[in-house]
Write a protein that holds these residues in place. Structure first.
Motif, PDB file in Angstrom:
ATOM      1  N   ASP A  35       0.840  -1.205   0.000  1.00 50.00           N
ATOM      2  CA  ASP A  35       0.000   0.000   0.000  1.00 50.00           C
ATOM      3  C   ASP A  35       0.874   1.254   0.000  1.00 50.00           C
ATOM      4  O   ASP A  35       0.619   2.208  -0.732  1.00 50.00           O
ATOM      5  N   TYR A  36       1.895   1.243   0.846  1.00 47.76           N
ATOM      6  CA  TYR A  36       2.800   2.386   0.972  1.00 47.76           C
ATOM      7  C   TYR A  36       3.518   2.656  -0.353  1.00 47.76           C
ATOM      8  O   TYR A  36       3.545   3.782  -0.840  1.00 47.76           O
ATOM      9  N   LYS A  37       4.089   1.627  -0.948  1.00 47.63           N
ATOM     10  CA  LYS A  37       4.817   1.799  -2.211  1.00 47.63           C
ATOM     11  C   LYS A  37       3.892   2.309  -3.315  1.00 47.63           C
ATOM     12  O   LYS A  37       4.280   3.197  -4.093  1.00 47.63           O
ATOM     13  N   ALA A  38       2.693   1.781  -3.391  1.00 44.79           N
ATOM     14  CA  ALA A  38       1.735   2.234  -4.405  1.00 44.79           C
ATOM     15  C   ALA A  38       1.355   3.694  -4.172  1.00 44.79           C
ATOM     16  O   ALA A  38       1.247   4.479  -5.127  1.00 44.79           O
ATOM     17  N   PHE A  39       1.168   4.076  -2.917  1.00 45.50           N
ATOM     18  CA  PHE A  39       0.813   5.444  -2.582  1.00 45.50           C
ATOM     19  C   PHE A  39       1.931   6.410  -2.986  1.00 45.50           C
ATOM     20  O   PHE A  39       1.682   7.441  -3.612  1.00 45.50           O
ATOM     21  N   VAL A  40       3.175   6.073  -2.632  1.00 43.09           N
ATOM     22  CA  VAL A  40       4.304   6.945  -2.961  1.00 43.09           C
ATOM     23  C   VAL A  40       4.484   7.031  -4.476  1.00 43.09           C
ATOM     24  O   VAL A  40       4.759   8.102  -5.012  1.00 43.09           O
ATOM     25  N   LYS A  41       4.282   5.931  -5.162  1.00 40.83           N
ATOM     26  CA  LYS A  41       4.410   5.945  -6.622  1.00 40.83           C
ATOM     27  C   LYS A  41       3.350   6.844  -7.256  1.00 40.83           C
ATOM     28  O   LYS A  41       3.632   7.620  -8.170  1.00 40.83           O
ATOM     29  N   GLU A  42       2.120   6.748  -6.756  1.00 39.46           N
ATOM     30  CA  GLU A  42       1.017   7.541  -7.312  1.00 39.46           C
ATOM     31  C   GLU A  42       1.112   9.014  -6.946  1.00 39.46           C
ATOM     32  O   GLU A  42       0.851   9.895  -7.757  1.00 39.46           O
ATOM     33  N   LYS A  43       1.472   9.312  -5.703  1.00 34.30           N
ATOM     34  CA  LYS A  43       1.434  10.688  -5.188  1.00 34.30           C
ATOM     35  C   LYS A  43       2.817  11.305  -4.986  1.00 34.30           C
ATOM     36  O   LYS A  43       2.940  12.350  -4.366  1.00 34.30           O
ATOM     37  N   GLY A  44       3.865  10.668  -5.493  1.00 34.02           N
ATOM     38  CA  GLY A  44       5.230  11.105  -5.230  1.00 34.02           C
ATOM     39  C   GLY A  44       5.506  12.560  -5.534  1.00 34.02           C
ATOM     40  O   GLY A  44       6.143  13.263  -4.743  1.00 34.02           O
ATOM     41  N   LEU A  45       5.040  13.044  -6.669  1.00 31.88           N
ATOM     42  CA  LEU A  45       5.272  14.436  -7.049  1.00 31.88           C
ATOM     43  C   LEU A  45       4.623  15.379  -6.045  1.00 31.88           C
ATOM     44  O   LEU A  45       5.248  16.341  -5.583  1.00 31.88           O
ATOM     45  N   GLU A  46       3.385  15.088  -5.694  1.00 34.34           N
ATOM     46  CA  GLU A  46       2.669  15.918  -4.716  1.00 34.34           C
ATOM     47  C   GLU A  46       3.357  15.880  -3.355  1.00 34.34           C
ATOM     48  O   GLU A  46       3.490  16.896  -2.677  1.00 34.34           O
ATOM     49  N   LEU A  47       3.804  14.692  -2.929  1.00 31.98           N
ATOM     50  CA  LEU A  47       4.477  14.545  -1.638  1.00 31.98           C
ATOM     51  C   LEU A  47       5.776  15.346  -1.605  1.00 31.98           C
ATOM     52  O   LEU A  47       6.062  16.041  -0.630  1.00 31.98           O
ATOM     53  N   ALA A  48       6.567  15.233  -2.667  1.00 26.42           N
ATOM     54  CA  ALA A  48       7.847  15.950  -2.726  1.00 26.42           C
ATOM     55  C   ALA A  48       7.628  17.464  -2.734  1.00 26.42           C
ATOM     56  O   ALA A  48       8.307  18.203  -2.008  1.00 26.42           O
ATOM     57  N   GLY A  49       6.678  17.935  -3.544  1.00 29.68           N
ATOM     58  CA  GLY A  49       6.388  19.363  -3.593  1.00 29.68           C
ATOM     59  C   GLY A  49       5.888  19.888  -2.266  1.00 29.68           C
ATOM     60  O   GLY A  49       6.332  20.933  -1.779  1.00 29.68           O
ATOM     61  N   MET A  50       4.958  19.141  -1.654  1.00 32.72           N
ATOM     62  CA  MET A  50       4.420  19.558  -0.360  1.00 32.72           C
ATOM     63  C   MET A  50       5.504  19.576   0.710  1.00 32.72           C
ATOM     64  O   MET A  50       5.523  20.454   1.569  1.00 32.72           O
ATOM     65  N   GLN A 102       2.462  23.751 -10.953  1.00 30.88           N
ATOM     66  CA  GLN A 102       1.340  23.345 -10.106  1.00 30.88           C
ATOM     67  C   GLN A 102       1.582  23.600  -8.611  1.00 30.88           C
ATOM     68  O   GLN A 102       0.655  23.530  -7.818  1.00 30.88           O
ATOM     69  N   PHE A 103       2.821  23.908  -8.230  1.00 29.15           N
ATOM     70  CA  PHE A 103       3.114  24.165  -6.824  1.00 29.15           C
ATOM     71  C   PHE A 103       3.378  25.642  -6.543  1.00 29.15           C
ATOM     72  O   PHE A 103       3.538  26.024  -5.391  1.00 29.15           O
ATOM     73  N   LYS A 104       3.440  26.465  -7.566  1.00 28.43           N
ATOM     74  CA  LYS A 104       3.676  27.894  -7.366  1.00 28.43           C
ATOM     75  C   LYS A 104       2.532  28.502  -6.565  1.00 28.43           C
ATOM     76  O   LYS A 104       1.370  28.307  -6.876  1.00 28.43           O
ATOM     77  N   ASP A 105       2.878  29.227  -5.521  1.00 28.00           N
ATOM     78  CA  ASP A 105       1.907  29.940  -4.679  1.00 28.00           C
ATOM     79  C   ASP A 105       0.817  29.031  -4.118  1.00 28.00           C
ATOM     80  O   ASP A 105      -0.287  29.474  -3.814  1.00 28.00           O
ATOM     81  N   ARG A 106       1.131  27.765  -3.964  1.00 27.82           N
ATOM     82  CA  ARG A 106       0.153  26.813  -3.418  1.00 27.82           C
ATOM     83  C   ARG A 106       0.371  26.690  -1.920  1.00 27.82           C
ATOM     84  O   ARG A 106       1.458  26.332  -1.480  1.00 27.82           O
TER      85      ARG A 106
END
Length: 152
Positions: A38-53, A138-142
């Motif tokens: 579950d963890y690996k699938a989540f990081v793979k799917e949301k990795g960009l969002e996680l890194a930006g956040m 997508q992360f500018k001023d977010r």
């Protein structure tokens, strides 16, 4: 999500828990075996969002971790983890704090992920560094979602 923060516990080995029956123990072991997938699938799917956040959160709140239950994703600063320590979950919070203190925010991020009642903490080194991800349009001023936002 704040309840998640208040009950932080690092659950990794089934042998470290008491189960009243063999059936409950068996279910817990199966659940714990499912957590890594579950963890690996989540990081793979949301990795960009996680890194930006993680970078946006680091710049606005300092060192911390991205916390998620698969649905909500929040950035929690180090102070919130320090303030959440109690005798029941001190070991789990210490494991998270150790990761927060040792990661390099320019190249890594810390994630605390909960799935099927099992929670774990990890230091992730993405192929694109978090500051570079955060500079994407997508992360500018977010604004970053934090525990404080969820309490309002």
């Amino acid at each position: 999500m704040f309840g998640l923060l208040r009950s932080l516990s690092f659950l990794y080995l089934a042998e470290s828990f008491f189960f009243p029956t063999n059936i409950l123990r068996h279910r817990q072991i199966i659940t714990m075996r499912a957590w890594p997938e579950d963890y690996k699938a989540f990081v793979k799917e949301k990795g960009l969002e996680l890194a930006g956040m993680s970078w946006v959160g680091f710049e606005s709140m300092g060192q911390g971790a991205v916390v998620s239950d698969g649905d909500q994703i929040l950035y929690v600063d180090k102070a919130k983890f320090l303030n959440s320590k109690d005798a029941a979950d001190e070991q789990g919070v210490d494991a998270i704090l150790q990761r927060i203190q040792s990661y390099n925010p320019k190249t890594q991020f810390v994630i605390v992920y909960t799935s099927n009642g099992v929670q774990g903490a990890d230091v992730v080194t993405p192929s694109i560094p978090p500051p570079r991800v955060a500079s994407l349009p997508q992360f500018k001023d977010r604004p970053v979602a934090s525990v404080d936002d969820k309490l309002k």
